[in-house]
Scaffold this motif. Structure first.
Motif, PDB file in Angstrom:
ATOM      1  N   PRO A  47       0.724  -1.231  -0.080  1.00 13.95           N
ATOM      2  CA  PRO A  47       0.031   0.041  -0.125  1.00 13.95           C
ATOM      3  C   PRO A  47       0.823   1.149   0.019  1.00 13.95           C
ATOM      4  CG  PRO A  47      -0.779  -1.462   1.565  1.00 13.95           C
ATOM      5  CD  PRO A  47       0.402  -2.025   1.140  1.00 13.95           C
ATOM      6  N   GLY A  48       0.384   2.427  -0.780  1.00 13.60           N
ATOM      7  CA  GLY A  48       1.263   3.649  -0.977  1.00 13.60           C
ATOM      8  C   GLY A  48       2.257   3.606  -1.729  1.00 13.60           C
ATOM      9  N   ILE A  49       2.876   2.445  -2.230  1.00 16.77           N
ATOM     10  CA  ILE A  49       3.805   2.267  -3.324  1.00 16.77           C
ATOM     11  C   ILE A  49       3.142   2.556  -4.783  1.00 16.77           C
ATOM     12  CG2 ILE A  49       5.755   0.685  -4.192  1.00 16.77           C
ATOM     13  CD1 ILE A  49       6.393   1.612  -1.462  1.00 16.77           C
ATOM     14  N   VAL A  50       3.928   3.585  -5.385  1.00 18.93           N
ATOM     15  CA  VAL A  50       3.411   4.034  -6.602  1.00 18.93           C
ATOM     16  C   VAL A  50       4.744   4.516  -7.387  1.00 18.93           C
ATOM     17  CG1 VAL A  50       1.119   4.612  -6.116  1.00 18.93           C
ATOM     18  CG2 VAL A  50       2.990   6.293  -5.935  1.00 18.93           C
ATOM     19  N   ASN A  51       4.601   4.570  -8.740  1.00 21.37           N
ATOM     20  CA  ASN A  51       5.837   5.041  -9.442  1.00 21.37           C
ATOM     21  C   ASN A  51       6.149   6.507  -8.795  1.00 21.37           C
ATOM     22  OD1 ASN A  51       6.205   3.414 -11.645  1.00 21.37           O
ATOM     23  ND2 ASN A  51       4.205   3.826 -12.466  1.00 21.37           N
ATOM     24  N   GLY A  52       7.592   6.682  -8.392  1.00 25.80           N
ATOM     25  CA  GLY A  52       8.099   7.726  -7.709  1.00 25.80           C
ATOM     26  C   GLY A  52       8.110   7.704  -6.377  1.00 25.80           C
ATOM     27  N   SER A  53       7.608   6.689  -5.921  1.00 28.22           N
ATOM     28  CA  SER A  53       7.667   6.516  -4.099  1.00 28.22           C
ATOM     29  C   SER A  53       9.095   6.496  -3.974  1.00 28.22           C
ATOM     30  CB  SER A  53       7.084   5.364  -3.769  1.00 28.22           C
ATOM     31  OG  SER A  53       5.536   5.277  -3.938  1.00 28.22           O
ATOM     32  N   ARG A  54       9.744   7.182  -2.928  1.00 26.83           N
ATOM     33  CA  ARG A  54      10.806   7.078  -2.362  1.00 26.83           C
ATOM     34  C   ARG A  54      10.771   6.310  -0.888  1.00 26.83           C
ATOM     35  NH1 ARG A  54      14.304  10.603  -4.675  1.00 26.83           N
ATOM     36  NH2 ARG A  54      13.287  12.328  -6.059  1.00 26.83           N
ATOM     37  N   VAL A  55      11.631   5.254  -1.080  1.00 31.65           N
ATOM     38  CA  VAL A  55      11.518   4.218  -0.170  1.00 31.65           C
ATOM     39  C   VAL A  55      12.996   4.155   0.703  1.00 31.65           C
ATOM     40  CG1 VAL A  55       9.664   3.027  -0.879  1.00 31.65           C
ATOM     41  CG2 VAL A  55      12.155   2.295  -1.673  1.00 31.65           C
ATOM     42  N   VAL A  56      13.036   3.689   1.873  1.00 26.82           N
ATOM     43  CA  VAL A  56      14.353   3.567   2.700  1.00 26.82           C
ATOM     44  C   VAL A  56      14.472   1.830   2.683  1.00 26.82           C
ATOM     45  CG1 VAL A  56      14.029   5.294   4.204  1.00 26.82           C
ATOM     46  CG2 VAL A  56      13.161   3.043   4.877  1.00 26.82           C
ATOM     47  N   ALA A  57      15.779   1.502   2.945  1.00 25.50           N
ATOM     48  CA  ALA A  57      16.339   0.131   2.781  1.00 25.50           C
ATOM     49  C   ALA A  57      15.526  -0.652   3.833  1.00 25.50           C
ATOM     50  CB  ALA A  57      17.677   0.115   3.083  1.00 25.50           C
ATOM     51  N   GLY A  58      14.891  -1.848   3.575  1.00 29.38           N
ATOM     52  CA  GLY A  58      13.958  -2.655   4.483  1.00 29.38           C
ATOM     53  C   GLY A  58      12.599  -2.359   4.421  1.00 29.38           C
ATOM     54  N   GLN A  59      12.177  -1.191   3.686  1.00 29.11           N
ATOM     55  CA  GLN A  59      10.791  -0.909   3.683  1.00 29.11           C
ATOM     56  C   GLN A  59      10.013  -1.783   2.878  1.00 29.11           C
ATOM     57  OE1 GLN A  59      10.035   3.200   2.844  1.00 29.11           O
ATOM     58  NE2 GLN A  59       7.954   2.998   2.247  1.00 29.11           N
ATOM     59  N   LEU A  60       8.761  -2.182   3.327  1.00 28.17           N
ATOM     60  CA  LEU A  60       7.966  -3.318   2.401  1.00 28.17           C
ATOM     61  C   LEU A  60       7.576  -2.720   1.181  1.00 28.17           C
ATOM     62  CD1 LEU A  60       6.346  -5.899   2.463  1.00 28.17           C
ATOM     63  CD2 LEU A  60       4.415  -4.547   3.354  1.00 28.17           C
ATOM     64  N   ILE A  61       7.994  -3.373   0.147  1.00 25.00           N
ATOM     65  CA  ILE A  61       7.611  -2.868  -1.071  1.00 25.00           C
ATOM     66  C   ILE A  61       6.425  -3.516  -2.105  1.00 25.00           C
ATOM     67  CG2 ILE A  61       9.661  -1.313  -1.621  1.00 25.00           C
ATOM     68  CD1 ILE A  61      10.772  -3.334  -3.314  1.00 25.00           C
ATOM     69  N   GLY A  62       6.389  -4.813  -1.586  1.00 17.59           N
ATOM     70  CA  GLY A  62       5.698  -5.893  -2.591  1.00 17.59           C
ATOM     71  C   GLY A  62       5.711  -7.307  -1.881  1.00 17.59           C
ATOM     72  N   TRP A  63       4.929  -8.113  -2.690  1.00  9.90           N
ATOM     73  CA  TRP A  63       5.104  -9.623  -2.367  1.00  9.90           C
ATOM     74  C   TRP A  63       5.532 -10.258  -3.510  1.00  9.90           C
ATOM     75  CZ3 TRP A  63       0.944  -6.282  -1.230  1.00  9.90           C
ATOM     76  CH2 TRP A  63       0.994  -5.907   0.207  1.00  9.90           C
ATOM     77  N   ILE A  64       6.291 -11.414  -2.959  1.00 15.01           N
ATOM     78  CA  ILE A  64       6.737 -12.538  -3.918  1.00 15.01           C
ATOM     79  C   ILE A  64       5.585 -13.152  -4.676  1.00 15.01           C
ATOM     80  CG2 ILE A  64       7.863 -14.688  -4.176  1.00 15.01           C
ATOM     81  CD1 ILE A  64       9.696 -13.699  -1.716  1.00 15.01           C
ATOM     82  N   GLY A  65       5.446 -13.632  -6.056  1.00 14.19           N
ATOM     83  CA  GLY A  65       4.709 -14.327  -6.756  1.00 14.19           C
ATOM     84  C   GLY A  65       5.159 -15.180  -7.861  1.00 14.19           C
ATOM     85  N   ASP A  66       4.336 -15.506  -8.848  1.00 13.11           N
ATOM     86  CA  ASP A  66       4.723 -16.398 -10.009  1.00 13.11           C
ATOM     87  C   ASP A  66       4.202 -15.528 -11.316  1.00 13.11           C
ATOM     88  OD1 ASP A  66       2.028 -16.866  -9.857  1.00 13.11           O
ATOM     89  OD2 ASP A  66       2.346 -19.036  -9.757  1.00 13.11           O
ATOM     90  N   SER A  67       4.043 -14.195 -11.287  1.00 10.90           N
ATOM     91  CA  SER A  67       3.732 -13.651 -12.530  1.00 10.90           C
ATOM     92  C   SER A  67       4.780 -13.858 -13.443  1.00 10.90           C
ATOM     93  CB  SER A  67       3.352 -12.297 -12.274  1.00 10.90           C
ATOM     94  OG  SER A  67       4.481 -11.431 -11.974  1.00 10.90           O
ATOM     95  N   GLY A  68       4.295 -13.447 -14.946  1.00  6.21           N
ATOM     96  CA  GLY A  68       5.230 -13.690 -16.008  1.00  6.21           C
ATOM     97  C   GLY A  68       5.334 -15.402 -16.469  1.00  6.21           C
ATOM     98  N   ASN A  69       6.581 -15.760 -16.577  1.00  6.43           N
ATOM     99  CA  ASN A  69       6.960 -16.987 -16.867  1.00  6.43           C
ATOM    100  C   ASN A  69       7.408 -17.790 -15.847  1.00  6.43           C
ATOM    101  OD1 ASN A  69       9.503 -16.140 -16.638  1.00  6.43           O
ATOM    102  ND2 ASN A  69      10.093 -16.887 -18.347  1.00  6.43           N
ATOM    103  N   ALA A  70       7.236 -17.543 -14.346  1.00  6.43           N
ATOM    104  CA  ALA A  70       7.538 -17.971 -13.337  1.00  6.43           C
ATOM    105  C   ALA A  70       6.169 -19.170 -12.826  1.00  6.43           C
ATOM    106  CB  ALA A  70       7.565 -17.064 -12.261  1.00  6.43           C
ATOM    107  N   GLU A  71       5.313 -19.166 -13.704  1.00  8.51           N
ATOM    108  CA  GLU A  71       4.183 -20.079 -13.455  1.00  8.51           C
ATOM    109  C   GLU A  71       4.599 -21.308 -13.366  1.00  8.51           C
ATOM    110  OE1 GLU A  71       0.827 -19.652 -12.719  1.00  8.51           O
ATOM    111  OE2 GLU A  71       0.598 -17.417 -13.063  1.00  8.51           O
TER     112      GLU A  71
END
Length: 714
Positions: free
Chosen positions: A551-575
Motif C-alpha cells: 500500500p502506498g507504493i506507486v511510481n516515484g515513491s521514495r523508500v528506505v532500505a528494508g521498507q515493504l514494497i511488495g509480495w513474491i509471486g509467480d507472474s510472467g513466466n514463473a508459473e
C-alpha cells in the motif's frame, strides 16, 4: 458576445472558393449570429446559430465548436450551414491541434468525435476529470481518480494501448508540452480549496518538480516547450521549470491568454486583440485587431496552429542530425508500445520510415513493429550499449534495422537507437557504494564478470525464502543466460527495498510479469521480477496492484532500505517454476549487470520490515494507539472511512507493519480532520479522497473512535 481566435497575422489565407468551406482566423458571436472575419477583421460570412458560449475554431479555421447551454455543437463554414449536435451535458471540450477531431468530457468520462465524419457517433475512451491533446492530435493526456489517489494516463487514438504515466497524485488541470516529453498538472493543496501547486514531470521518469505554489487558472505550454502559462481571472504566471523564479503577470493582462511564440502572448480585452511581449520590461502590449461592437464578456481564446507561430523559438528537432540509413537498412521513428526486459523483446509504433535515398514515408496511423535488442546494439549519443531496460513506454525514439521493408509479423533486430533524454538525475558518490571503473570483462551481453559487493539488506524479511547461485545458468533451451538470482519462497512472502531509492513499477511486462525497479542515487539499480499477480489462495492472475505492491507504493515513491514494497509471486513466466523474485543488480553509469550473489550473501536479513515514520510529530499518548494507512473510500455524508493499513504504533514499541493487505473502517463524524503537518490546517470532508496517506490517533480501549484524523495529499 464572444470571439474565437484561431491565428494572428496574414499567414492563413482566406479561402474564397464558393464550393469549399471558408477558412478564417477569427469568428465572433453576437445576438445569435456567428460572423467569420478575415485577418483584417472584415466580415466574410454570417451564420445564424442562436445564443452560444465557449466558442472555438478547429486547427484549419473551417469549423467552429460551441456550447448551447451545456450541449456541444459543431458547424462547418459553408453557406446555410446547419450545426450538428455532438453531445449533451458537456463539462469541457477542445479541438485537436491538427485535423477535425474534438475531445470532450462528460460526467461519464472522456470522448472523441471526428467532425470530418459527422454521422459517426463519439467514441468513449474512459474516466477523466481533466485532459489535453498531444501535439500530433493522435493521443490525449488525461487525469482520472483511482484507488491510489489518481492517475495520469495517455489514451491512444491510433491503436496503441492506454498507458499510465503517473500514479498517486490528484490533478485539476493537465497540459502536455508540444515536444511530447514533458507534462504539467495542477495538484490541489489540501486544506485550501481552489488552490493548487504546479507540478512538472517527464515521460519515462519518476521524478517530479514543484515549480509554483498556490496558484489558480488554466495551463498552456509555450510552443518551444520551455515555459508554462498559468492564467486565471485576475492572476497569471509564466514559469520556466528549469529556472528558480517565475514571472508574475500584471492583473491588467487579459484573463484569457494563449501563446503566439516562445516569448509572446495574445489575449482579448474589451474589443481589442492584444499581443504582449515577455522580453520587454515592463511588459508592453500591441493592439493587432479591433472589433465592433465591444464584447459584453471576455472572449474564449484557443491555441494557435504551428503555421502562425514564431518558428525561431519552436522546439528543435532532436532527430535532425541522424542522417540517412545505409543501403539495406531502414530508419524507423515512433514510440515504444511494449517492452519485455526478460526476453529482450520490444514493440514499437512506427510513424515514419526513412529510406537510404533520404525519402521519408509518414504513416498517419502508426503500425506496430516487433523488435529485439541483440548484442552489439548501441545507444547513439553515448558509449553505452542499448538495453530493453533503457526503453520506456511512450518514449519517442528513432532506430535503425537491417531491412528493406517492414511488416507487423517479423521480428527485426535493432542496430542502434536514439532517444532524447530529458531532466536526467545525476549520480552521487555515496559512502560504501562501489563504483565500476576501468575496463570491464563482458561475458554475455551487458553481464560483466566483476567481483563486487553492494551494501544492502536482503530483499525479503521472510525466513522461508532461500536462494543459491544461478548466475549465467542456461535458460530458454540454451538461447539465453540467467543474469540474476532467484529468491525462492511462498506466494505473498514479503519483498523489501534492498537499499534506499526511488520506485518504478511495471505491470504485465511479458515474461518478467509484474516488476519493481529500485534506483539508488549511487547509480546502483535493483530489479525485482515476478511479483505476485494472484488473489491469496488462488492462481487466478487477478490480484492486481493490491496483492503485488505494498500500500502506498506507486511510481516515484521514495523508500528506505528494508521498507515493504511488495509480495513474491509467480507472474510472467514463473508459473512453471514456482513463486520467486528474480533479482538483478545493475550499475547504471556503465549500463552493466553484475552477479548479485555476493551482495545477497553479505546482506543483512531483517526480521521485520522497516517503517519510516511519516508523522513523527503525531505520537500517541500513553492510552492511545496510532494507525497509519491509505484511504480506500470515504463518504462525506456518513463520514464512513475505509483504509488499507500500513502500520500500528503503540507507545514504547516498534511499529507493527502490516505484512499482508489488511483493511479497516472508522466513523470519523466527531473527529477533527486536518492536514498531516505540524501546522494542522483543517480539511473539509469533501477534500478526502482515495489514495491519501492517513494517520488516526485513537484510544486503545475504543480504537474505532479517533480523536485526530490527519491526511497527506502525497
Amino acid at each position: 458576445m464572444s470571439i474565437a481566435l484561431l491565428a494572428l497575422g496574414n499567414l492563413l489565407a482566406i479561402n474564397t472558393n464558393p464550393t469549399g468551406p471558408l477558412r478564417v482566423p477569427y469568428c465572433l458571436e453576437h445576438a445569435g449570429k456567428l460572423t467569420l472575419l478575415d485577418a483584417a477583421g472584415k466580415p466574410k460570412l454570417v451564420l445564424e446559430l442562436g445564443e452560444t458560449k465557449a466558442l472555438g475554431l478547429d486547427s484549419n479555421g473551417s469549423r467552429a465548436g460551441f456550447l448551447r447551454g451545456q450541449d456541444l455543437w459543431s458547424v462547418f463554414f459553408v453557406p446555410e450551414a446547419k450545426p450538428v449536435q455532438v453531445a449533451k451535458s458537456v463539462l469541457e471540450w477542445s479541438w485537436a491541434p491538427t485535423g477535425p477531431r474534438l475531445a470532450f468530457r462528460t460526467s461519464r468520462g472522456l470522448h472523441t468525435w471526428n467532425a470530418g465524419i459527422p454521422a459517426e457517433p463519439p467514441v468513449f475512451l474512459g474516466p477523466s476529470q481533466a485532459f489535453d491533446w498531444s501535439h500530433d492530435g493522435n493521443r490525449l493526456l488525461s487525469f482520472a481518480p483511482a484507488s491510489n489517489g489518481g492517475k495520469i494516463e495517455i489514451y491512444s487514438l491510433d491503436g496503441g494501448k492506454t498507458r499510465t504515466i503517473l500514479e498517486g497524485h490528484a490533478a485539476t488541470r493537465v497540459a502536455w508540452a508540444p515536444n511530447g516529453r514533458r507534462f504539467a498538472f495542477l495538484k490541489p493543496v489540501l486544506g485550501k480549496p481552489g488552490v493548487s501547486n504546479l507540478i512538472v514531470g517527464t515521460l519515462g521518469s519518476s521524478s517530479l518538480k514543484n515549480v509554483l505554489k498556490e496558484v489558480k487558472g488554466e495551463l498552456r505550454w509555450s510552443p518551444d516547450s520551455r515555459r508554462i502559462l498559468v492564467s486565471g481571472a485576475g492572476s497569471g504566471w509564466v514559469v520556466d521549470p528549469s529556472q528558480p523564479s517565475s514571472l508574475k503577470l500584471p492583473t491588467t493582462l487579459p484573463a484569457n491568454l494563449a501563446w503566439l511564440s516562445g516569448n509572446k502572448l495574445v489575449g482579448i480585452r474589451g474589443n481589442r486583440v492584444e499581443r504582449w511581449d515577455l522580453t520587454s520590461s515592463p511588459l508592453k502590449s500591441t493592439t493587432i485587431l479591433t472589433v465592433e461592437p465591444t464584447p459584453s464578456r471576455t472572449a474564449i481564446l484557443h491555441r494557435t496552429p504551428d503555421l502562425e507561430l514564431d518558428n525561431s523559438l519552436l522546439a528543435e528537432d532532436p532527430f535532425k542530425d541522424l542522417g540517412r540509413p545505409k543501403p539495406g537498412s531502414l530508419n524507423l521513428r515512433g514510440y515504444i508500445d511494449q517492452a519485455d526486459p526478460y526476453e529482450d523483446r520490444v514493440t514499437m509504433m512506427v510513424s515514419m520510415i526513412r529510406q537510404p535515398d533520404g525519402r521519408e514515408q509518414f504513416i498517419p496511423r502508426p503500425i506496430p513493429v516487433k523488435l529485439t535488442v541483440p548484442p552489439g546494439a548501441k545507444q547513439i549519443g553515448t558509449d553505452l550499449p542499448l538495453r530493453v531496460l533503457d526503453l520506456v513506454f511512450d518514449q519517442e525514439i528513432e532506430i535503425q534495422v537491417s531491412a528493406t521493408k517492414i511488416n507487423d509479423r517479423d521480428v527485426y533486430p535493432i542496430r542502434w537507437a536514439f532517444f532524447p533524454t530529458w531532466d536526467e538525475e545525476g549520480y552521487e558518490d555515496l559512502k560504501n557504494f562501489p563504483k565500476l571503473t576501468g575496463e570491464l570483462n563482458y561475458i554475455w551481453r551487458q553481464a560483466v564478470d566483476t567481483k563486487v559487493v553492494v551494501p544492502m539488506v536482503l530483499p525479503t524479511t521472510d525466513s522461508r525464502v532461500k536462494f543459491q547461485d544461478w548466475w549465467m545458468a542456461s535458460r530458454g533451451g540454451g538461447t539465453r543466460k540467467h543474469i540474476g538470482q532467484d529468491l525462492m519462497g511462498p506466494k505473498m512472502a514479503t519483498a523489501v527495498a534492498c537499499f534506499d531509492g526511488v520506485i518504478s513499477l511495471g505491470r504485465d511486462r511479458g515474461n518478467a510479469g509484474h516488476t519493481i525497479t529500485l534506483k539508488n542515487r549511487s547509480g546502483w539499480t535493483a530489479q525485482y521480477y515476478h511479483m505476485n499477480n494472484d488473489t491469496p489462495g488462488s492462481d487466478d492472475g487477478r490480484g492486481g496492484d493490491t496483492y503485488a505492491f505494498a500500500p502506498g507504493i506507486v511510481n516515484g515513491s521514495r523508500v528506505v532500505a528494508g521498507q515493504l514494497i511488495g509480495w513474491i509471486g509467480d507472474s510472467g513466466n514463473a508459473e512453471g517454476t514456482g513463486p520467486h523474485i528474480h533479482f538483478e543488480l545493475w550499475y547504471e553509469p556503465r549500463r552493466v549487470v553484475v552477479n548479485a550473489y555476493a551482495s545477497l550473501k553479505a546482506a543483512r536479513r531483517l526480521k521485520h520490515p522497516r517503517y519510516p515514520d511519516p508523522a513523527p510529530f503525531l505520537q500517541p499518548a500513553a492510552t492511545e494507539q496510532r494507525t497509519d494507512g491509505i484511504v480506500t473510500s470515504f463518504d462525506p455524508a456518513s463520514r464512513d472511512l475505509r483504509l488499507i493499513k500500513l502500520a500500528t504504533i503503540v507507545p514504547g514499541k516498534a511499529p507493527q507493519v502490516s505484512l499482508k493487505p489488511e483493511w479497516d473502517r472508522w466513523n470519523i463524524e466527531k473527529s477533527q480532520i486536518r492536514v498531516r503537518r505540524p501546522d494542522a490546517t483543517a480539511v473539509r470532508a469533501e477534500e478526502v479522497r482515495p489514495g491519501m496517506p492517513i494517520t488516526l490517533l485513537t484510544p486503545r480501549q475504543d480504537p474505532h473512535k479517533p480523536r485526530i484524523v490527519a491526511l497527506d495529499s502525497r
